[in-house]
Design an enzyme around this catalytic site. Structure first.
Site, PDB file in Angstrom:
ATOM      1  CG  ASP A  72      -0.680   0.706  -4.264  1.00 25.96           C
ATOM      2  OD1 ASP A  72      -1.084   0.526  -5.429  1.00 25.96           O
ATOM      3  OD2 ASP A  72      -1.425   0.606  -3.279  1.00 25.96           O
ATOM      4  CG  ASP A 129      -2.146   0.924   1.026  1.00 28.77           C
ATOM      5  OD1 ASP A 129      -2.575   1.102  -0.125  1.00 28.77           O
ATOM      6  OD2 ASP A 129      -2.639   1.464   2.033  1.00 28.77           O
ATOM      7  CG  ASP A 170      -4.089   5.435  -4.566  1.00 30.93           C
ATOM      8  OD1 ASP A 170      -3.576   5.622  -5.686  1.00 30.93           O
ATOM      9  OD2 ASP A 170      -4.231   4.313  -4.046  1.00 30.93           O
ATOM     10  NE  ARG A 193      -4.947   1.457 -11.682  1.00 29.69           N
ATOM     11  CZ  ARG A 193      -5.012   0.747 -10.566  1.00 29.69           C
ATOM     12  NH1 ARG A 193      -4.535   1.264  -9.440  1.00 29.69           N
ATOM     13  NH2 ARG A 193      -5.547  -0.457 -10.565  1.00 29.69           N
TER      14      ARG A 193
END
Length: 342
Positions: free
Chosen positions: A161, A136, A165, A216
């Site tokens: 990761d 994470d 986010d 992304r």
């Protein structure tokens, strides 16, 4: 422009104002950043009303460190008196009403990143995050219920990761003038089709340089995301993905393809309170697609209008060039302005 390098003639054209960079007055004084963001994060004041804390140590923890600076309850504007690399053994939690301001120094956060947990009114400006390791491990992680955040002029790369986010009901975020490179899953906005609280997510991403990142840029679930004047090139899977119920507006961005030509992707996922899987909607206005990039819209009429939420001077940003984005994205060698509050 394939090289990512701004030539002297291009720099001169930018300097003459033929092609303008955003936020011309943001560095006028120390606290001019407060409330200055464009887009959904425009209300973020960071540590505007607090004391100035000066980081004097590059150690992970202890007096004078960034970690120590973030252990406070009241508003705080954090600046640096040192340049160098801070090797973090674990992430640093950034509380509400905080500005982490790297102007005037070159500060690299390495090994771990910054976490916002329910934080409100945070500004992160002008530093580098790299080499984050572990489960994470995100460079900047916002969850849950984070709001009013501006991330500006940061350089982010090589985390295990994500780089940024925005999940679990976090909203009203602006990411501007950032440089992303050497990474796979770059920016995630909405983490899971089960997280229906992410229907409130609103984020603006502008004047960012996605430099060969694999995918992304961003991937969106549920939220409303406004992309403008970004330069994305040489992705490995797709550039932008609109998943379950997402609404993505892409305006005046540059998508330069490498081997992969598909620019926009649509993944179908099912929310627990819906009868069937759904993908997202995406509208492309004024985008350019060099080197054979293929930008196919989907359900463009279902995408929100940002003009109903915030204002932006489009006369400045229409037809922004990749040279402008490369010149202004990422950590910048700019002086720390004086604090007119003292």
């Amino acid at each position: 422009m394939a090289s990512g390098v701004t030539t002297s003639s291009e720099s001169a054209r930018i300097a003459r104002g033929v092609e303008r960079q955003p936020y011309a007055s943001a560095d006028a004084t120390l606290r001019s950043l407060a409330g200055a963001a464009e887009g959904f994060g425009s209300q973020s004041i960071g540590g505007r009303d607090g004391e100035v804390y000066t980081v004097t140590s590059l150690a992970d923890c202890g007096p004078g460190t960034l970690r120590d600076a973030c252990k406070h309850k009241a508003a705080r504007w954090i600046v640096f008196a040192v340049s160098g690399t801070v090797c973090l053994a674990s992430p640093i939690r950034v509380p509400s009403f905080t500005t982490v301001d790297g102007r005037g120094q070159r500060v690299v956060l390495q090994g771990a990143g910054l976490q916002l947990r329910g934080s409100q009114h945070v500004i992160l400006c002008c530093f580098l995050l790299e080499g984050g390791r572990g489960h994470d491990a995100d460079a900047i992680q916002m969850k849950p219920q984070v709001a009013h955040v501006w991330v500006d002029r940061c350089t982010l790369s090589d985390f295990d990761d994500g780089l940024i986010d925005i999940t679990r009901g976090s909203t009203d975020v602006t990411i501007s003038r950032c440089h992303f490179f050497k990474h796979d899953k770059t920016m995630l906005i909405g983490a899971d089709p089960k997280h229906t609280e992410d229907r409130n997510i609103r984020a603006t991403v502008h004047h960012c340089f996605f430099d060969g990142t694999r995918q992304r840029q961003p991937r969106v679930r549920f939220g409303k995301v406004h992309l403008y004047n970004n330069f994305t090139r040489y992705w490995g899977v797709y550039a932008v993905c609109a998943s379950v119920e997402a609404q993505v507006l892409s305006q005046h961005c540059i998508y330069e393809a490498g081997k992969k030509k598909k620019t926009f992707e649509y993944y179908y996922e099912q929310a627990p309170d819906r009868p069937a899987p759904a993908a997202g909607s995406l509208r492309s206005e004024g985008d350019t697609f060099p080197s054979g990039a293929e930008g196919k819209e989907q359900e463009r009429e279902g995408v929100f209008d940002p003009g109903h939420v915030y204002s932006c001077d489009w006369s400045l940003w229409r037809q922004c060039s990749c040279e402008v984005v490369v010149a202004c994205a990422g950590w910048q060698d700019v002086p720390l302005p004086a604090d007119n509050a003292t």
